[in-house]
Design a protein around this motif. Structure first.
Motif, mmCIF file in Angstrom:
data_model
loop_
_atom_site.group_PDB
_atom_site.id
_atom_site.type_symbol
_atom_site.label_atom_id
_atom_site.label_comp_id
_atom_site.label_asym_id
_atom_site.label_seq_id
_atom_site.Cartn_x
_atom_site.Cartn_y
_atom_site.Cartn_z
ATOM 1 N N ILE A 251 -15.276 3.569 3.587
ATOM 2 C CA ILE A 251 -14.106 4.146 4.255
ATOM 3 C C ILE A 251 -12.879 3.263 4.046
ATOM 4 O O ILE A 251 -11.807 3.747 3.672
ATOM 5 N N ILE A 252 -13.026 1.973 4.264
ATOM 6 C CA ILE A 252 -11.884 1.051 4.113
ATOM 7 C C ILE A 252 -11.424 1.011 2.661
ATOM 8 O O ILE A 252 -10.223 0.996 2.383
ATOM 9 N N ASP A 253 -12.368 1.014 1.728
ATOM 10 C CA ASP A 253 -12.009 1.007 0.314
ATOM 11 C C ASP A 253 -11.166 2.237 -0.026
ATOM 12 O O ASP A 253 -10.114 2.119 -0.655
ATOM 13 N N LEU A 254 -11.604 3.409 0.395
ATOM 14 C CA LEU A 254 -10.875 4.638 0.071
ATOM 15 C C LEU A 254 -9.509 4.697 0.760
ATOM 16 O O LEU A 254 -8.503 4.998 0.128
ATOM 17 N N LYS B 59 -7.632 2.176 -2.017
ATOM 18 C CA LYS B 59 -7.428 3.182 -3.063
ATOM 19 C C LYS B 59 -6.367 4.203 -2.697
ATOM 20 O O LYS B 59 -6.020 5.038 -3.503
ATOM 21 N N GLY B 60 -5.871 4.150 -1.466
ATOM 22 C CA GLY B 60 -4.748 4.998 -1.078
ATOM 23 C C GLY B 60 -5.080 6.444 -0.782
ATOM 24 O O GLY B 60 -4.194 7.291 -0.780
ATOM 25 N N PHE B 61 -6.343 6.750 -0.514
ATOM 26 C CA PHE B 61 -6.704 8.117 -0.176
ATOM 27 C C PHE B 61 -6.119 8.477 1.186
ATOM 28 O O PHE B 61 -5.994 7.628 2.066
ATOM 29 N N ARG C 226 0.831 -1.201 0.000
ATOM 30 C CA ARG C 226 0.000 0.000 0.000
ATOM 31 C C ARG C 226 0.869 1.257 0.000
ATOM 32 O O ARG C 226 0.650 2.177 -0.787
ATOM 33 N N ASN C 227 1.877 1.295 0.864
ATOM 34 C CA ASN C 227 2.757 2.462 0.929
ATOM 35 C C ASN C 227 3.535 2.652 -0.369
ATOM 36 O O ASN C 227 3.711 3.781 -0.833
ATOM 37 N N THR C 228 3.995 1.556 -0.964
ATOM 38 C CA THR C 228 4.729 1.627 -2.222
ATOM 39 C C THR C 228 3.827 2.179 -3.327
ATOM 40 O O THR C 228 4.236 3.048 -4.102
ATOM 41 N N ALA C 229 2.595 1.697 -3.392
ATOM 42 C CA ALA C 229 1.648 2.158 -4.417
ATOM 43 C C ALA C 229 1.282 3.630 -4.209
ATOM 44 O O ALA C 229 1.217 4.400 -5.172
ATOM 45 N N ILE C 230 1.054 4.006 -2.981
ATOM 46 C CA ILE C 230 0.702 5.406 -2.692
ATOM 47 C C ILE C 230 1.876 6.316 -3.029
ATOM 48 O O ILE C 230 1.691 7.383 -3.636
ATOM 49 N N ASP C 231 3.084 5.915 -2.663
ATOM 50 C CA ASP C 231 4.269 6.705 -3.014
ATOM 51 C C ASP C 231 4.354 6.895 -4.525
ATOM 52 O O ASP C 231 4.672 7.977 -5.011
#
Length: 177
Positions: free
Chosen positions: A135-138, A142-144, A78-83
């Motif tokens: 909420i969990i999806d976002l 989805k990295g919001f 998740r962190n890699t994708a958001i970055d």
């Protein structure tokens, strides 16, 4: 899915075969999670490789006592994708999307459901209240940021944080049973 502690410990001791088995076990689900954030198959594949390189290089930082391996792996992904989504090159590439790409994105939007379902997460998330699912999806798939999710859902940031905490606790109770 039961946690493969023997494989995890073997990987931490440098066993490449154990690492390969863990990759086989988790890569499809992790790629689905990455894809749900970046919405590009090629980028998701590249990031999947980056995630598992990070796992190999940081294997010693994982402790069975601190939590589930999948959760640790999920956080790295998740962190890699958001970055990646916050990088300048990614933002520039998104500006050049053609309308046909949007059709592809919409038609494959259940990719996350298929891939997370293969490891059993979907049934737990689907059992939550609809507000929790959103909420969990976002936030997690989805990295919001919390501020972005608050704006999207049109609820105050404090309310979102409280609901998120409640939803995660509900999910934890369901998963740990």
């Amino acid at each position: 899915m039961e946690q493969p502690n023997t494989l995890i410990i073997a990987m931490q001791n440098g066993d490449e075969k154990a690492f390969s088995r863990l990759y086989t076990m988790y890569s499809e689900a992790i790629q689905g999670i990455i894809y749900s954030i970046v919405l590009d198959e090629n980028t998701a594949e590249e990031l999947l490789q980056d995630v598992f390189i990070k796992v190999w290089n940081n294997a010693s930082s994982y402790s069975v006592d601190k939590g589930r391996f999948f959760t640790w792996l999920l956080n790295i992904a998740r962190n890699t994708a958001i970055d990646e989504t916050r990088s300048k090159s990614f933002k520039n590439s998104r500006k050049n999307l053609s309308t046909s790409n949007f059709v592809d994105i919409l038609s494959s939007s259940d990719s996350l459901n298929t891939k997370t379902n293969s490891i059993g997460i979907k049934k737990f998330v689907d059992a939550l209240k609809p507000a929790c699912i959103k909420i969990i999806d976002l936030l997690y798939f989805k990295g919001f940021t919390q501020a972005e999710a608050s704006k999207t859902l049109e609820i105050p940031l404090g309310t979102l944080k409280t609901r998120n905490r409640t939803c995660i606790n509900d999910l934890r109770v369901m998963v740990l049973g």
